[in-house]
Design a protein around this motif. Sequence first.
Motif, mmCIF file in Angstrom:
data_model
loop_
_atom_site.group_PDB
_atom_site.id
_atom_site.type_symbol
_atom_site.label_atom_id
_atom_site.label_comp_id
_atom_site.label_asym_id
_atom_site.label_seq_id
_atom_site.Cartn_x
_atom_site.Cartn_y
_atom_site.Cartn_z
ATOM 1 N N TYR A 9 29.510 32.185 19.600
ATOM 2 C CA TYR A 9 28.530 33.472 19.864
ATOM 3 C C TYR A 9 27.789 34.453 21.249
ATOM 4 C CZ TYR A 9 32.351 35.080 16.330
ATOM 5 O OH TYR A 9 33.164 35.268 15.394
ATOM 6 N N GLU A 10 28.043 34.187 22.041
ATOM 7 C CA GLU A 10 26.803 34.674 23.636
ATOM 8 C C GLU A 10 25.923 35.626 23.181
ATOM 9 O OE1 GLU A 10 26.618 35.217 27.627
ATOM 10 O OE2 GLU A 10 27.340 32.596 26.730
ATOM 11 N N VAL A 11 24.182 35.762 22.572
ATOM 12 C CA VAL A 11 23.798 36.883 22.427
ATOM 13 C C VAL A 11 22.790 36.613 23.393
ATOM 14 C CG1 VAL A 11 22.316 38.195 20.694
ATOM 15 C CG2 VAL A 11 24.966 36.604 19.903
ATOM 16 N N ILE A 12 23.148 38.354 23.855
ATOM 17 C CA ILE A 12 21.415 38.395 25.182
ATOM 18 C C ILE A 12 20.700 39.184 24.839
ATOM 19 C CG2 ILE A 12 21.669 38.940 26.867
ATOM 20 C CD1 ILE A 12 25.185 38.509 26.066
ATOM 21 N N THR A 13 19.239 39.840 24.672
ATOM 22 C CA THR A 13 18.778 40.565 24.703
ATOM 23 C C THR A 13 17.928 40.403 25.596
ATOM 24 O OG1 THR A 13 17.843 38.935 22.204
ATOM 25 C CG2 THR A 13 16.208 40.358 23.096
ATOM 26 N N LYS A 14 17.762 41.811 25.763
ATOM 27 C CA LYS A 14 16.914 42.344 26.904
ATOM 28 C C LYS A 14 15.790 42.858 27.102
ATOM 29 C CE LYS A 14 22.089 42.722 29.337
ATOM 30 N NZ LYS A 14 22.676 43.076 30.026
ATOM 31 N N LEU A 15 14.907 42.748 27.092
ATOM 32 C CA LEU A 15 13.508 43.086 27.515
ATOM 33 C C LEU A 15 13.243 43.917 28.951
ATOM 34 C CD1 LEU A 15 11.285 40.674 25.588
ATOM 35 C CD2 LEU A 15 12.384 42.619 24.128
ATOM 36 N N VAL A 16 12.432 45.180 28.894
ATOM 37 C CA VAL A 16 12.144 45.266 29.901
ATOM 38 C C VAL A 16 10.536 45.903 29.300
ATOM 39 C CG1 VAL A 16 12.133 47.028 32.052
ATOM 40 C CG2 VAL A 16 14.272 46.663 31.350
ATOM 41 N N ILE A 17 9.471 45.619 30.488
ATOM 42 C CA ILE A 17 8.448 45.392 29.733
ATOM 43 C C ILE A 17 7.437 46.254 30.522
ATOM 44 C CG2 ILE A 17 6.003 45.180 28.790
ATOM 45 C CD1 ILE A 17 8.014 42.653 28.081
ATOM 46 N N GLU A 18 7.202 47.302 30.818
ATOM 47 C CA GLU A 18 6.249 48.124 31.969
ATOM 48 C C GLU A 18 4.563 48.068 31.140
ATOM 49 O OE1 GLU A 18 7.423 50.727 35.196
ATOM 50 O OE2 GLU A 18 7.187 52.357 33.467
ATOM 51 N N SER A 19 3.753 48.413 32.143
ATOM 52 C CA SER A 19 2.162 48.482 31.767
ATOM 53 C C SER A 19 1.704 49.296 33.036
ATOM 54 C CB SER A 19 1.858 47.096 31.920
ATOM 55 O OG SER A 19 0.095 46.773 31.165
ATOM 56 N N LYS A 20 0.917 50.369 32.403
ATOM 57 C CA LYS A 20 0.741 51.584 33.153
ATOM 58 C C LYS A 20 -0.704 51.598 32.904
ATOM 59 C CE LYS A 20 4.810 53.430 34.173
ATOM 60 N NZ LYS A 20 5.236 54.491 34.139
ATOM 61 N N VAL A 21 -1.220 52.162 34.098
ATOM 62 C CA VAL A 21 -3.203 52.864 33.527
ATOM 63 C C VAL A 21 -2.881 53.766 32.383
ATOM 64 C CG1 VAL A 21 -5.383 53.421 34.537
ATOM 65 C CG2 VAL A 21 -3.890 51.047 35.068
#
Length: 163
Positions: A62-74
């Motif tokens: 099996y292929e397991v995909i973890t997708k992260l979207v990280i946004e840093s703001k002031v």
Amino acid sequence: MAENGATEGAQPQVQMNVLGQFIRDMSFENVMAQKGTGTEAQPDVSVQVNLDAKKRTTENQYEVITKLVIESKVKETGDVLFVFELEYVGIFNISGVPEDQLHPFLLIECPRMLFPFLRRIVSDVTRDGGFPPLNLDNIDFVAIYRNELARRQTESAAEQPTQ
């Protein structure tokens, strides 16, 4: 009962091996550097996690995909400091998991196994991008799984015609 203390018809032993792991896609956009400005402001970091799994052509893989979207703001102004997107894949050989438990196993246990590697990549990339290393808190993959199930149930209930 069998002589060794095991009950007859007992579940087979669960086995999981990580056959490989890799970055499928990664993007780090240092917005502050592009603008030519620097800041010592307090950041506000948001992390979105998406999980996916699919069967490979080889049996029990099996292929397991973890997708992260990280946004840093002031915090004060909302100006974007950086945006980091990562798609991290693990290839697993799994046997002994009952069919009805395979889906949660793939989307909870497999990402949990890969998380330390994912955390290290995020820390290294943010540090190399000119920011303090971002050390992700532990991710509750059980909660993510349950939230996704609830979202799908709500979605399917909304699609049902009313009488």
